[in-house]
Design a protein around this motif. Structure first.
Motif, PDB file in Angstrom:
ATOM      1  N   ARG A 369      -4.497  28.366 -30.928  1.00 35.82           N
ATOM      2  CA  ARG A 369      -4.536  26.931 -30.470  1.00 35.82           C
ATOM      3  C   ARG A 369      -3.916  26.974 -28.990  1.00 35.82           C
ATOM      4  NH1 ARG A 369      -6.521  22.279 -31.482  1.00 35.82           N
ATOM      5  NH2 ARG A 369      -6.255  21.761 -29.361  1.00 35.82           N
ATOM      6  N   LYS A 370      -3.032  27.897 -28.496  1.00 33.27           N
ATOM      7  CA  LYS A 370      -2.765  27.981 -27.030  1.00 33.27           C
ATOM      8  C   LYS A 370      -3.937  28.310 -26.097  1.00 33.27           C
ATOM      9  CE  LYS A 370       1.853  29.362 -28.108  1.00 33.27           C
ATOM     10  NZ  LYS A 370       2.917  30.699 -27.996  1.00 33.27           N
ATOM     11  N   ARG A 371      -4.892  28.798 -26.810  1.00 34.94           N
ATOM     12  CA  ARG A 371      -6.109  29.115 -25.860  1.00 34.94           C
ATOM     13  C   ARG A 371      -6.901  27.820 -25.674  1.00 34.94           C
ATOM     14  NH1 ARG A 371      -7.694  33.383 -27.793  1.00 34.94           N
ATOM     15  NH2 ARG A 371      -6.940  34.840 -25.912  1.00 34.94           N
ATOM     16  N   ILE A 372      -6.827  27.311 -26.824  1.00 36.76           N
ATOM     17  CA  ILE A 372      -7.656  26.002 -26.671  1.00 36.76           C
ATOM     18  C   ILE A 372      -7.056  24.964 -25.866  1.00 36.76           C
ATOM     19  CG2 ILE A 372      -8.430  23.838 -28.250  1.00 36.76           C
ATOM     20  CD1 ILE A 372      -8.795  26.105 -30.428  1.00 36.76           C
ATOM     21  N   ASP A 373      -5.900  24.860 -25.997  1.00 43.44           N
ATOM     22  CA  ASP A 373      -4.926  23.884 -25.160  1.00 43.44           C
ATOM     23  C   ASP A 373      -4.962  24.355 -23.688  1.00 43.44           C
ATOM     24  OD1 ASP A 373      -4.182  22.509 -27.513  1.00 43.44           O
ATOM     25  OD2 ASP A 373      -1.983  23.584 -27.333  1.00 43.44           O
ATOM     26  N   TYR A 374      -4.878  25.706 -23.458  1.00 35.57           N
ATOM     27  CA  TYR A 374      -5.205  25.988 -21.901  1.00 35.57           C
ATOM     28  C   TYR A 374      -6.469  25.728 -21.524  1.00 35.57           C
ATOM     29  CZ  TYR A 374      -5.681  29.498 -18.113  1.00 35.57           C
ATOM     30  OH  TYR A 374      -5.877  30.032 -16.817  1.00 35.57           O
ATOM     31  N   LEU A 375      -7.659  26.076 -22.159  1.00 35.55           N
ATOM     32  CA  LEU A 375      -9.012  25.755 -21.559  1.00 35.55           C
ATOM     33  C   LEU A 375      -9.151  24.183 -21.603  1.00 35.55           C
ATOM     34  CD1 LEU A 375     -11.015  28.006 -24.050  1.00 35.55           C
ATOM     35  CD2 LEU A 375     -10.379  28.223 -21.545  1.00 35.55           C
ATOM     36  N   ALA A 376      -8.529  23.437 -22.397  1.00 38.36           N
ATOM     37  CA  ALA A 376      -8.665  21.785 -22.316  1.00 38.36           C
ATOM     38  C   ALA A 376      -8.077  21.309 -20.998  1.00 38.36           C
ATOM     39  CB  ALA A 376      -8.216  21.013 -23.796  1.00 38.36           C
ATOM     40  N   ALA A 377      -6.768  21.829 -21.119  1.00 37.48           N
ATOM     41  CA  ALA A 377      -6.192  21.323 -19.909  1.00 37.48           C
ATOM     42  C   ALA A 377      -6.820  21.945 -18.502  1.00 37.48           C
ATOM     43  CB  ALA A 377      -4.771  21.895 -19.776  1.00 37.48           C
ATOM     44  N   TYR A 378      -7.229  23.119 -18.426  1.00 34.45           N
ATOM     45  CA  TYR A 378      -7.853  23.437 -16.933  1.00 34.45           C
ATOM     46  C   TYR A 378      -9.314  22.737 -16.910  1.00 34.45           C
ATOM     47  CZ  TYR A 378      -4.566  26.810 -15.569  1.00 34.45           C
ATOM     48  OH  TYR A 378      -3.126  27.448 -14.979  1.00 34.45           O
ATOM     49  N   ILE A 379     -10.080  22.292 -18.001  1.00 29.26           N
ATOM     50  CA  ILE A 379     -11.248  21.665 -17.761  1.00 29.26           C
ATOM     51  C   ILE A 379     -10.835  20.479 -17.404  1.00 29.26           C
ATOM     52  CG2 ILE A 379     -13.157  20.758 -18.842  1.00 29.26           C
ATOM     53  CD1 ILE A 379     -13.508  23.167 -20.820  1.00 29.26           C
ATOM     54  N   GLY A 380      -9.819  19.554 -17.853  1.00 31.75           N
ATOM     55  CA  GLY A 380      -9.270  18.448 -17.398  1.00 31.75           C
ATOM     56  C   GLY A 380      -8.921  18.449 -15.828  1.00 31.75           C
ATOM     57  N   ALA A 381      -8.253  19.532 -15.470  1.00 26.89           N
ATOM     58  CA  ALA A 381      -7.934  19.691 -14.120  1.00 26.89           C
ATOM     59  C   ALA A 381      -9.237  19.879 -13.143  1.00 26.89           C
ATOM     60  CB  ALA A 381      -7.277  20.807 -13.779  1.00 26.89           C
ATOM     61  N   LEU A 382     -10.379  20.433 -13.695  1.00 26.55           N
ATOM     62  CA  LEU A 382     -11.716  20.393 -12.977  1.00 26.55           C
ATOM     63  C   LEU A 382     -12.214  19.003 -12.775  1.00 26.55           C
ATOM     64  CD1 LEU A 382     -14.486  23.214 -13.921  1.00 26.55           C
ATOM     65  CD2 LEU A 382     -14.997  20.644 -13.578  1.00 26.55           C
ATOM     66  N   GLN A 383     -12.016  18.137 -13.997  1.00 32.81           N
ATOM     67  CA  GLN A 383     -12.628  16.890 -13.944  1.00 32.81           C
ATOM     68  C   GLN A 383     -11.835  16.334 -12.866  1.00 32.81           C
ATOM     69  OE1 GLN A 383     -11.734  14.855 -17.391  1.00 32.81           O
ATOM     70  NE2 GLN A 383     -12.230  12.869 -16.818  1.00 32.81           N
ATOM     71  N   GLN A 384     -10.670  16.367 -12.731  1.00 28.54           N
ATOM     72  CA  GLN A 384      -9.809  15.745 -11.758  1.00 28.54           C
ATOM     73  C   GLN A 384     -10.398  16.029 -10.160  1.00 28.54           C
ATOM     74  OE1 GLN A 384      -7.715  12.902 -12.231  1.00 28.54           O
ATOM     75  NE2 GLN A 384      -8.526  13.275 -14.341  1.00 28.54           N
ATOM     76  N   ALA A 385     -10.641  17.587 -10.239  1.00 31.01           N
ATOM     77  CA  ALA A 385     -10.916  17.797  -8.748  1.00 31.01           C
ATOM     78  C   ALA A 385     -12.620  17.158  -8.583  1.00 31.01           C
ATOM     79  CB  ALA A 385     -11.062  19.328  -8.724  1.00 31.01           C
ATOM     80  N   VAL A 386     -13.259  17.143  -9.490  1.00 29.24           N
ATOM     81  CA  VAL A 386     -14.679  16.659  -9.234  1.00 29.24           C
ATOM     82  C   VAL A 386     -14.276  15.035  -8.875  1.00 29.24           C
ATOM     83  CG1 VAL A 386     -16.672  16.059 -10.521  1.00 29.24           C
ATOM     84  CG2 VAL A 386     -16.060  18.451 -10.780  1.00 29.24           C
ATOM     85  N   ALA A 387     -13.779  14.381  -9.680  1.00 24.22           N
ATOM     86  CA  ALA A 387     -13.532  13.119  -9.355  1.00 24.22           C
ATOM     87  C   ALA A 387     -12.741  12.549  -7.960  1.00 24.22           C
ATOM     88  CB  ALA A 387     -12.590  12.417 -10.348  1.00 24.22           C
ATOM     89  N   LYS A 388     -12.280  13.806  -7.305  1.00 22.46           N
ATOM     90  CA  LYS A 388     -11.845  13.855  -5.903  1.00 22.46           C
ATOM     91  C   LYS A 388     -12.582  14.278  -4.817  1.00 22.46           C
ATOM     92  CE  LYS A 388      -7.058  13.542  -7.420  1.00 22.46           C
ATOM     93  NZ  LYS A 388      -5.775  14.211  -7.554  1.00 22.46           N
ATOM     94  N   GLY A 389     -13.977  14.916  -5.142  1.00 23.26           N
ATOM     95  CA  GLY A 389     -14.806  15.337  -4.120  1.00 23.26           C
ATOM     96  C   GLY A 389     -15.184  16.826  -4.414  1.00 23.26           C
ATOM     97  N   ALA A 390     -14.758  17.704  -5.208  1.00 22.18           N
ATOM     98  CA  ALA A 390     -14.973  19.095  -5.182  1.00 22.18           C
ATOM     99  C   ALA A 390     -16.423  19.046  -5.902  1.00 22.18           C
ATOM    100  CB  ALA A 390     -14.076  19.663  -5.967  1.00 22.18           C
TER     101      ALA A 390
END
Length: 452
Positions: A369-390
Motif C-alpha cells: 500500500r505504501k508504494r501505491i500511495d507514493y506513486l499516486a502522490a507523485y503522479i498527482g504532483a506530475l499533474q500539478q506541474a503539467v497544469a503549471k506549464g511543464a
C-alpha cells in the motif's frame, strides 16, 4: 486510485516501466559476454551487501519473454532498458559479439510484437572491464570508444528503435564511483572524478552525432537525476557544501550537454580538463530530457571529501520510504518546473518509485500500500506541474521487477513485480494491479478538445 489527470495529454503520453542490464539480465558468462566493472566490483569483499552479485539477478536474459508478457498485462506503452556494452562488445571495442547482439534483437522484436515501444539506453553503469583496464572513463579516448559503440547499436537496431538515451544518471555513476568510492570502480580521487565527468560529457556528444548518422528519425535524450539539495544544518559550511552538491548532482551534466557550460561552483575546477572546442562537441542538439527523481537529498561540509561535501541526513520527522529515502511529492512538482524552465525540452520521467524491504505475506501476496500511495502522490504532483506549464510527455516507474540494487544488493525492492530469487518466480504485487488499472483508466478518459 488517484484522481484522473485531465492536465496530462492522453494522446502520445507514455506510461512505462524501466530496468537496466546489469540489474536484471544475469547470464554474465554466457554467449560471449565480457566482464563489466560491476562484475569486478561485486567480487571485492565489503563492496556489496551480503556479497551479492549480478551473476543471475532476475535471469531476464532467459526469461525476457515472461517479463514482456507482464508488461503487456500492465498495458504500458514504453519500456526503458539498457544494453550491456560488454555483452555486445566483450572487449569494449573491436569485433562485435553476434550472440549478444542477437539477444537484443529478440528482446526488441518481442516488445514490438507486444505493442510496447523500446526505449534503449546505451549506458547504465556497466563499462566493459577491458576498457577500464585501459583507463576507462578517465581516458579521453573513451569518448571515441563510446561513439563507436553507439554507432554499432544504431546501425543494428535503428530500423526498429527510435528512442535512444545516451547515459543514465552520469552524476551518480561518477560521483559514487570516483568520488565516494561506493560504486564501481570504487575510487576516491578528485582528478579521476573531474576527468571522468568531462569525458562522459564528450562521449554523450559524440554518441548523439553517431546515432543521428546511423538512425533515420532518431529521438535522442539523456537521463539525469534531479533532486532538491538541502543542507544538513544551517551552518555556512553546510550551505556551501549544498551548493557544491547541487552543482555536481543536478547540473554538471545537463548544463554542459544542453547549455554548453559547467555550473559556476565547479567551472573553475573543470577548466584544466577542457580543450578549446570541447563544449561545442558536448552540446549537441537533443530531443528530450530524461528525469529520474525520488526525493530531496542532504549535504554537509567535509573538508576531507574529494569535493568538500559528504552525504547528509534528513531532519528527524521527515516522511521516508521503508529504505529511508525522503518522500516529498511537492519537490517533484518543483523539479519538473525547474527542468522545464532551465532547459526548455520535453520531459520524460524515466525513473520514479518506492523502495522497500518486502516479503510475501501468509497468503502469498505483497500488499504494498505504501508504494501505491507514493506513486499516486507523485503522479498527482506530475499533474500539478503539467497544469503549471511543464511539458511532461511520459512517466516510467522504477522498476518493473525487484532487482540487483547496486551496493545494497538484493535487500531493497523497487519492483511492481516481486522476484523470488531462489526460484525466479515472478509475483505481481498489489501495486502491479494498481498501475494496470490506472493505465486502463487513462485510456478510458475522454479526450479533451484542448489536448494535442
Amino acid at each position: 486510485m488517484p484522481p484522473s489527470l485531465p492536465a496530462v495529454p492522453r494522446r502520445g503520453f507514455v506510461w512505462g516501466v524501466s530496468t537496466s542490464s546489469y540489474q536484471i539480465e544475469g547470464a554474465v558468462e554466457e554467449d560471449g559476454r565480457g566482464p563489466s566493472i560491476w562484475d569486478t566490483h561485486c567480487r571485492i569483499p565489503g563492496r556489496v551487501a551480503n556479497g551479492d552479485t549480478g551473476d543471475i539477478a532476475c535471469d531476464h536474459y532467459h526469461r525476457y519473454a515472461e517479463d514482456i508478457a507482464l508488461m503487456r498485462e500492465l498495458g504500458v506503452g514504453g519500456y526503458r532498458f539498457s544494453v550491456a556494452w560488454p555483452r555486445v562488445l566483450p572487449q569494449g571495442r573491436g569485433k562485435p559479439n553476434e550472440a549478444g547482439l542477437a539477444f537484443y534483437d529478440r528482446l526488441i522484436d518481442a516488445l514490438l510484437g507486444a505493442g510496447i515501444e523500446p526505449w534503449l539506453c546505451l549506458y547504465h553503469w556497466d563499462l566493459p572491464q577491458a576498457l577500464e583496464d585501459q583507463g576507462g572513463w578517465t581516458c579521453r579516448d573513451s569518448a571515441i570508444w563510446f561513439a563507436d559503440y553507439a554507432a554499432l547499436i544504431g546501425r543494428r537496431y535503428g530500423d526498429r528503435v527510435k528512442r535512444f538515451a545516451t547515459f543514465n544518471e552520469p552524476a551518480v555513476s561518477t560521483l559514487f564511483g570516483y568520488g565516494f568510492g561506493w560504486n564501481a570502480p570504487g575510487l576516491r580521487d578528485l582528478d579521476a572524478l573531474l576527468r571522468t565527468t568531462h569525458h562522459i560529457n564528450l562521449a554523450h556528444g559524440a554518441a548523439v552525432d553517431a546515432l543521428r548518422a546511423a538512425v533515420s528519425g532518431a529521438s535522442i535524450g539523456a537521463i539525469h537525476n534531479r533532486q532538491p539539495c538541502r543542507p544538513e544544518s544551517g551552518s555556512r559550511a553546510d550551505r556551501e557544501a549544498t551548493a557544491l552538491l547541487d552543482a555536481y548532482w543536478n547540473r554538471a551534466f545537463p548544463d554542459a550537454q544542453i547549455l554548453g557550460c559547467y555550473p559556476d561552483p565547479m567551472a573553475e575546477r573543470m577548466a584544466p580538463y577542457l580543450q578549446s572546442s570541447d563544449l561545442a562537441r558536448v552540446q549537441r542538439p537533443i530531443d528530450w530530457f530524461g528525469l529520474n527523481h525520488y526525493g530531496p537529498i542532504y549535504a554537509k561540509a567535509d573538508p576531507s571529501a574529494v569535493l568538500g561535501f559528504a552525504w547528509g541526513s534528513a531532519p528527524n520527522g521527515t516522511l521516508r520510504s521503508e529504505i529511508g529515502w525522503h518522500i516529498e511529492p511537492a519537490a517533484f512538482e518543483r523539479e519538473l518546473l525547474a527542468v522545464q524552465q532551465a532547459y526548455g525540452l520535453p520531459i520524460y520521467v524515466m525513473e520514479n518509485g518506492y523502495g522497500a524491504r518486502e516479503a510475501l505475506d501468509a497468503s502469498g501476496r505483497i500488499p504494498d500500500r505504501k508504494r501505491i500511495d507514493y506513486l499516486a502522490a507523485y503522479i498527482g504532483a506530475l499533474q500539478q506541474a503539467v497544469a503549471k506549464g511543464a511539458d511532461v510527455r511520459g512517466y516510467f516507474i522504477w522498476s518493473l521487477l525487484d532487482n540487483f540494487e547496486w551496493g545494497n544488493g538484493y535487500n531493497d525492492r523497487f519492483g511492481l513485480v516481486y522476484v523470488d530469487y531462489p526460484t525466479q518466480r515472478r509475483i505481481r504485487k498489489d501495486s502491479f494491479h494498481w498501475y494496470a488499472e490506472f493505465i486502463r483508466a487513462q485510456a478510458r478518459r475522454p479526450q479533451s478538445s484542448a489536448e494535442p
